[in-house]
Scaffold this motif. Structure first.
Motif, PDB file in Angstrom:
ATOM      1  N   PHE A   1      69.338  13.981 -95.683  1.00 36.75           N
ATOM      2  CA  PHE A   1      70.133  13.106 -96.763  1.00 36.75           C
ATOM      3  C   PHE A   1      69.882  13.935 -98.046  1.00 36.75           C
ATOM      4  O   PHE A   1      70.963  13.467 -99.003  1.00 36.75           O
ATOM      5  CB  PHE A   1      69.365  11.867 -96.519  1.00 36.75           C
ATOM      6  CG  PHE A   1      69.973  10.933 -95.739  1.00 36.75           C
ATOM      7  CD1 PHE A   1      70.874   9.768 -96.354  1.00 36.75           C
ATOM      8  CD2 PHE A   1      70.071  10.896 -94.466  1.00 36.75           C
ATOM      9  CE1 PHE A   1      71.645   8.804 -95.596  1.00 36.75           C
ATOM     10  CE2 PHE A   1      70.732  10.125 -93.589  1.00 36.75           C
ATOM     11  CZ  PHE A   1      71.536   9.056 -94.220  1.00 36.75           C
ATOM     12  N   PHE A   2      68.912  14.343 -98.568  1.00 37.79           N
ATOM     13  CA  PHE A   2      68.961  14.631 -99.823  1.00 37.79           C
ATOM     14  C   PHE A   2      69.066  16.093-100.268  1.00 37.79           C
ATOM     15  O   PHE A   2      69.282  16.268-101.434  1.00 37.79           O
ATOM     16  CB  PHE A   2      67.250  14.202-100.393  1.00 37.79           C
ATOM     17  CG  PHE A   2      66.995  12.865-100.300  1.00 37.79           C
ATOM     18  CD1 PHE A   2      67.741  12.087-101.033  1.00 37.79           C
ATOM     19  CD2 PHE A   2      66.119  12.416 -99.295  1.00 37.79           C
ATOM     20  CE1 PHE A   2      67.522  10.699-101.086  1.00 37.79           C
ATOM     21  CE2 PHE A   2      65.582  11.024 -99.173  1.00 37.79           C
ATOM     22  CZ  PHE A   2      66.566  10.235-100.124  1.00 37.79           C
ATOM     23  N   SER A   3      69.013  16.712 -99.186  1.00 31.42           N
ATOM     24  CA  SER A   3      69.841  18.337 -99.802  1.00 31.42           C
ATOM     25  C   SER A   3      71.289  18.106-100.203  1.00 31.42           C
ATOM     26  O   SER A   3      71.495  18.748-101.408  1.00 31.42           O
ATOM     27  CB  SER A   3      69.737  19.197 -98.495  1.00 31.42           C
ATOM     28  OG  SER A   3      70.183  18.961 -97.688  1.00 31.42           O
TER      29      SER A   3
ATOM     30  N   ALA B   1      65.150  13.166 -94.346  1.00 27.64           N
ATOM     31  CA  ALA B   1      65.032  13.251 -95.697  1.00 27.64           C
ATOM     32  C   ALA B   1      65.594  14.828 -96.128  1.00 27.64           C
ATOM     33  O   ALA B   1      66.384  14.734 -97.151  1.00 27.64           O
ATOM     34  CB  ALA B   1      63.673  13.264 -96.322  1.00 27.64           C
TER      35      ALA B   1
ATOM     36  N   GLN C   1      71.984   6.388-102.637  1.00 29.26           N
ATOM     37  CA  GLN C   1      71.519   7.327-101.558  1.00 29.26           C
ATOM     38  C   GLN C   1      70.047   6.929-101.071  1.00 29.26           C
ATOM     39  O   GLN C   1      69.834   7.072 -99.896  1.00 29.26           O
ATOM     40  CB  GLN C   1      71.571   8.791-101.995  1.00 29.26           C
ATOM     41  CG  GLN C   1      71.522   9.930-101.024  1.00 29.26           C
ATOM     42  CD  GLN C   1      72.637  10.044 -99.991  1.00 29.26           C
ATOM     43  OE1 GLN C   1      73.719   9.457-100.214  1.00 29.26           O
ATOM     44  NE2 GLN C   1      72.417  10.980 -99.057  1.00 29.26           N
ATOM     45  N   ILE C   2      69.288   6.636-101.948  1.00 31.88           N
ATOM     46  CA  ILE C   2      68.007   6.476-101.494  1.00 31.88           C
ATOM     47  C   ILE C   2      67.746   5.138-100.596  1.00 31.88           C
ATOM     48  O   ILE C   2      67.144   4.949 -99.611  1.00 31.88           O
ATOM     49  CB  ILE C   2      66.875   6.227-102.776  1.00 31.88           C
ATOM     50  CG1 ILE C   2      66.697   7.602-103.454  1.00 31.88           C
ATOM     51  CG2 ILE C   2      65.583   5.600-102.288  1.00 31.88           C
ATOM     52  CD1 ILE C   2      66.163   7.663-104.766  1.00 31.88           C
TER      53      ILE C   2
ATOM     54  N   ALA D   1      72.248   8.417-106.914  1.00 30.45           N
ATOM     55  CA  ALA D   1      70.915   8.718-106.407  1.00 30.45           C
ATOM     56  C   ALA D   1      70.191   7.362-105.975  1.00 30.45           C
ATOM     57  O   ALA D   1      69.696   7.354-104.758  1.00 30.45           O
ATOM     58  CB  ALA D   1      69.997   9.518-107.336  1.00 30.45           C
TER      59      ALA D   1
ATOM     60  N   PHE E   1      69.277   5.968 -97.256  1.00 26.36           N
ATOM     61  CA  PHE E   1      68.364   6.747 -96.482  1.00 26.36           C
ATOM     62  C   PHE E   1      67.220   5.639 -95.846  1.00 26.36           C
ATOM     63  O   PHE E   1      66.981   5.950 -94.630  1.00 26.36           O
ATOM     64  CB  PHE E   1      67.539   7.835 -97.439  1.00 26.36           C
ATOM     65  CG  PHE E   1      66.023   8.177 -97.045  1.00 26.36           C
ATOM     66  CD1 PHE E   1      66.433   9.178 -96.195  1.00 26.36           C
ATOM     67  CD2 PHE E   1      65.101   7.924 -97.480  1.00 26.36           C
ATOM     68  CE1 PHE E   1      65.053   9.812 -95.232  1.00 26.36           C
ATOM     69  CE2 PHE E   1      63.791   8.378 -96.921  1.00 26.36           C
ATOM     70  CZ  PHE E   1      63.980   9.424 -95.886  1.00 26.36           C
TER      71      PHE E   1
ATOM     72  N   ILE F   1      72.575  15.684-101.645  1.00 22.03           N
ATOM     73  CA  ILE F   1      72.597  14.699-102.883  1.00 22.03           C
ATOM     74  C   ILE F   1      71.960  15.616-104.305  1.00 22.03           C
ATOM     75  O   ILE F   1      72.312  15.412-105.319  1.00 22.03           O
ATOM     76  CB  ILE F   1      72.067  13.399-103.163  1.00 22.03           C
ATOM     77  CG1 ILE F   1      72.242  12.437-104.280  1.00 22.03           C
ATOM     78  CG2 ILE F   1      70.640  13.523-102.540  1.00 22.03           C
ATOM     79  CD1 ILE F   1      73.543  11.797-104.188  1.00 22.03           C
ATOM     80  N   VAL F   2      70.908  16.453-103.849  1.00 21.00           N
ATOM     81  CA  VAL F   2      70.397  17.331-105.002  1.00 21.00           C
ATOM     82  C   VAL F   2      71.407  18.230-105.400  1.00 21.00           C
ATOM     83  O   VAL F   2      71.571  18.386-106.642  1.00 21.00           O
ATOM     84  CB  VAL F   2      69.210  18.125-104.361  1.00 21.00           C
ATOM     85  CG1 VAL F   2      68.750  19.075-105.264  1.00 21.00           C
ATOM     86  CG2 VAL F   2      67.813  17.021-104.016  1.00 21.00           C
TER      87      VAL F   2
ATOM     88  N   ARG G   1      66.965   5.209 -91.944  1.00 19.87           N
ATOM     89  CA  ARG G   1      65.734   5.836 -91.282  1.00 19.87           C
ATOM     90  C   ARG G   1      64.907   4.861 -90.637  1.00 19.87           C
ATOM     91  O   ARG G   1      64.246   5.184 -89.490  1.00 19.87           O
ATOM     92  CB  ARG G   1      64.621   6.223 -92.511  1.00 19.87           C
ATOM     93  CG  ARG G   1      63.361   6.848 -92.090  1.00 19.87           C
ATOM     94  CD  ARG G   1      62.370   7.006 -93.041  1.00 19.87           C
ATOM     95  NE  ARG G   1      62.196   5.764 -93.775  1.00 19.87           N
ATOM     96  CZ  ARG G   1      61.046   5.349 -94.686  1.00 19.87           C
ATOM     97  NH1 ARG G   1      60.298   6.415 -95.210  1.00 19.87           N
ATOM     98  NH2 ARG G   1      60.573   4.351 -94.817  1.00 19.87           N
TER      99      ARG G   1
END
Length: 164
Positions: free
Chosen positions: A103-105, A100, A144-145, A141, A148, A107-108, A152
């Motif tokens: 992947f999410f740093s 997470a 991307q989720i 977003a 992910f 996209i943020v 995962r």
């Protein structure tokens, strides 16, 4: 005011074009002005969106390959920790947080950058782009989720197979 049909819109744009030619570019027709703006900036915005999608897919591929190139080392680490008493639930939790963050740093950061850029673009054109920018950024977003969740699933499956 009712929405004009396609034939009427074409006539309005044609009349606006003639007025614009004859009156030294004085904006008398809002429809013609919007038509000209869409004609000029539509391709630019499409190219920007296309380049954004290419970078988005590239970033996702880099993340995926980075995870799976380090997989052998991660398996070795988790095998060592499993000898101490790591449970399957704890393994999932650790791997989930690790992926997470990876992947999410980005996209943020991309979403914050997109919000700032689209707000500036909105002020530049003096046009509210809230709905359009929310759709574009929200779709990135969501993609991307989903990406992910897929990565995962397979990553946890690979690590569990080698550790337990």
């Amino acid at each position: 005011m009712e929405k004009a049909e396609d034939g009427q819109t074409e006539q309005i744009i044609e009349a606006g074009s003639k007025l614009d030619e004859q009156l030294d570019h004085k904006a008398f027709s809002v429809d013609y002005s919007l038509f000209e703006i869409n004609k000029a900036f539509g391709p630019i915005l499409f190219i920007g969106l296309f380049i954004g999608i290419v970078f988005f897919v590239s970033a996702g591929s880099f993340l995926y390959f980075r995870l799976f190139t380090d997989l052998d080392e991660e398996k070795r680490k988790f095998r060592s920790i499993a000898k101490i008493g790591l449970t399957e639930t704890e393994l999932k939790k650790v791997v989930n947080r690790q992926i997470a963050l990876l992947f999410f740093s980005p996209i943020v950061v991309a979403l914050v950058h997109g919000i700032v850029a689209l707000t500036a673009l909105s002020h530049l054109f003096d046009y509210n782009l809230t709905v359009e920018s929310s759709l574009v950024l929200g779709s990135f977003a969501v993609i991307q989720i989903v990406y992910f969740l897929i990565v995962r699933f397979f990553y946890v499956k690979q690590v569990k197979r080698m550790v337990f």
